[in-house]
Structure formats: structure tokens, C-alpha cells
Design a protein around this motif. Structure first.
Motif, PDB file in Angstrom:
ATOM      1  N   ASP A   1      -4.321   3.107  -4.113  1.00 54.49           N
ATOM      2  CA  ASP A   1      -3.556   1.919  -3.652  1.00 54.49           C
ATOM      3  C   ASP A   1      -2.567   2.716  -3.511  1.00 54.49           C
ATOM      4  OD1 ASP A   1      -3.031   1.173  -5.800  1.00 54.49           O
ATOM      5  OD2 ASP A   1      -2.946  -1.019  -5.807  1.00 54.49           O
ATOM      6  N   ALA A   2      -1.257   2.431  -3.380  1.00 51.60           N
ATOM      7  CA  ALA A   2       0.265   4.026  -3.058  1.00 51.60           C
ATOM      8  C   ALA A   2       0.707   3.446  -4.845  1.00 51.60           C
ATOM      9  CB  ALA A   2       1.255   3.038  -2.589  1.00 51.60           C
TER      10      ALA A   2
ATOM     11  N   ASP B   1      -9.416   3.249  10.515  1.00 53.56           N
ATOM     12  CA  ASP B   1      -8.122   3.320  10.202  1.00 53.56           C
ATOM     13  C   ASP B   1      -7.586   4.435   9.662  1.00 53.56           C
ATOM     14  OD1 ASP B   1      -8.496   1.539   8.618  1.00 53.56           O
ATOM     15  OD2 ASP B   1      -6.848   0.994   9.650  1.00 53.56           O
ATOM     16  N   PHE B   2      -7.973   5.209   8.644  1.00 51.54           N
ATOM     17  CA  PHE B   2      -7.010   6.272   8.068  1.00 51.54           C
ATOM     18  C   PHE B   2      -6.823   7.444   9.123  1.00 51.54           C
ATOM     19  CE2 PHE B   2      -9.601   3.815   5.184  1.00 51.54           C
ATOM     20  CZ  PHE B   2      -8.700   3.444   3.880  1.00 51.54           C
ATOM     21  N   GLU B   3      -5.835   7.963   8.335  1.00 57.32           N
ATOM     22  CA  GLU B   3      -5.927   9.629   8.985  1.00 57.32           C
ATOM     23  C   GLU B   3      -5.065  10.505   8.334  1.00 57.32           C
ATOM     24  OE1 GLU B   3      -2.356   9.056  11.664  1.00 57.32           O
ATOM     25  OE2 GLU B   3      -3.302   6.976  12.573  1.00 57.32           O
TER      26      GLU B   3
ATOM     27  N   ALA C   1      -2.590   2.303   7.905  1.00 51.53           N
ATOM     28  CA  ALA C   1      -1.387   1.519   8.264  1.00 51.53           C
ATOM     29  C   ALA C   1      -1.250   0.578   7.044  1.00 51.53           C
ATOM     30  CB  ALA C   1      -1.821   0.631   8.295  1.00 51.53           C
ATOM     31  N   SER C   2      -1.862   0.499   6.051  1.00 54.66           N
ATOM     32  CA  SER C   2      -1.501  -0.442   4.552  1.00 54.66           C
ATOM     33  C   SER C   2      -1.299  -0.397   2.735  1.00 54.66           C
ATOM     34  CB  SER C   2      -3.413  -1.654   4.417  1.00 54.66           C
ATOM     35  OG  SER C   2      -3.687  -2.902   5.525  1.00 54.66           O
ATOM     36  N   ASN C   3      -0.675   1.625   3.637  1.00 56.47           N
ATOM     37  CA  ASN C   3      -0.654   1.778   2.336  1.00 56.47           C
ATOM     38  C   ASN C   3      -1.822   2.496   1.271  1.00 56.47           C
ATOM     39  OD1 ASN C   3       1.512   4.400   1.778  1.00 56.47           O
ATOM     40  ND2 ASN C   3       2.323   2.572   0.885  1.00 56.47           N
ATOM     41  N   GLN C   4      -2.760   2.363   1.798  1.00 64.45           N
ATOM     42  CA  GLN C   4      -4.092   2.819   1.105  1.00 64.45           C
ATOM     43  C   GLN C   4      -4.629   4.300   1.486  1.00 64.45           C
ATOM     44  OE1 GLN C   4      -6.951  -0.755   2.622  1.00 64.45           O
ATOM     45  NE2 GLN C   4      -5.533  -2.338   1.069  1.00 64.45           N
TER      46      GLN C   4
END
Length: 101
Positions: free
Chosen positions: A93-94, A39-41, A72-75
């Protein structure tokens, strides 16, 4: 004559079994191609948080970030290439902490 019929039946069963196995593996291969996308964009490298860029420069000083992706998990998924020509993918991660996926 019985031997000929028996040989024909066994040959037919053998071919049918091989055809079934081939079609199952074809379906598996098609699924495997879709799965790695997750699910990475893709995002621009300039949109990465400063903490992620700092972590890359600290832990991989000879690396350059070729592509960046965000979920979506800000990874973040980062495709890196080193000066010696090798390349790899890392996840963070962020806050710039490395994640194992």
C-alpha cells in the motif's frame, strides 16, 4: 449389420463428446490470459511513494524494482529482481505495508 450401425453411433457420440470438451477448455484458457492484468496500470518507478521504496530496500536489500503498477485503491504491484537472478512480484500500500493478493 446392427453391430456396425451401433459401433458407428457410439463412435460418433464419443467424438462429439470430445469435441465439446475441447471447446470448453479453449474458452477457459482465453479468460485466464485476461484475468491477471486486473486493474493495475503501469507507472514509472520514480513515481513510487518513498515509503514503498524504503520498504523494498529494508525487506529486500538485494532487490531492484523492475516495474511498478498502481491501482485505483492506491495499492502498488512491484516486479522485483534479486542479484542471484530470481524475480518475483509483491504488493504494497502507499504506506509501505505488504499486501497479500
Amino acid at each position: 449389420m446392427r453391430k456396425l450401425i451401433l459401433a458407428f453411433v457410439l463412435s460418433f457420440v464419443g467424438f462429439a463428446a470430445m469435441a465439446q470438451a475441447a471447446s470448453v477448455s479453449d474458452q477457459t484458457d482465453k479468460t485466464a490470459v485476461i484475468a491477471p492484468v486486473q486493474d493495475f496500470e503501469e507507472i514509472s518507478v520514480s513515481d513510487l511513494p518513498e515509503a514503498v521504496v524504503t520498504a523494498v530496500s529494508k525487506d529486500y536489500p538485494t532487490a531492484s524494482i523492475d516495474k511498478a503498477y498502481k491501482n485505483a485503491s492506491n495499492q502498488f504491484k512491484l516486479e522485483l529482481s534479486l542479484e542471484d537472478g530470481t524475480s518475483g512480484t509483491v504488493y504494497a500500500d502507499a504506506e509501505g505495508n505488504w499486501i497479500e493478493m
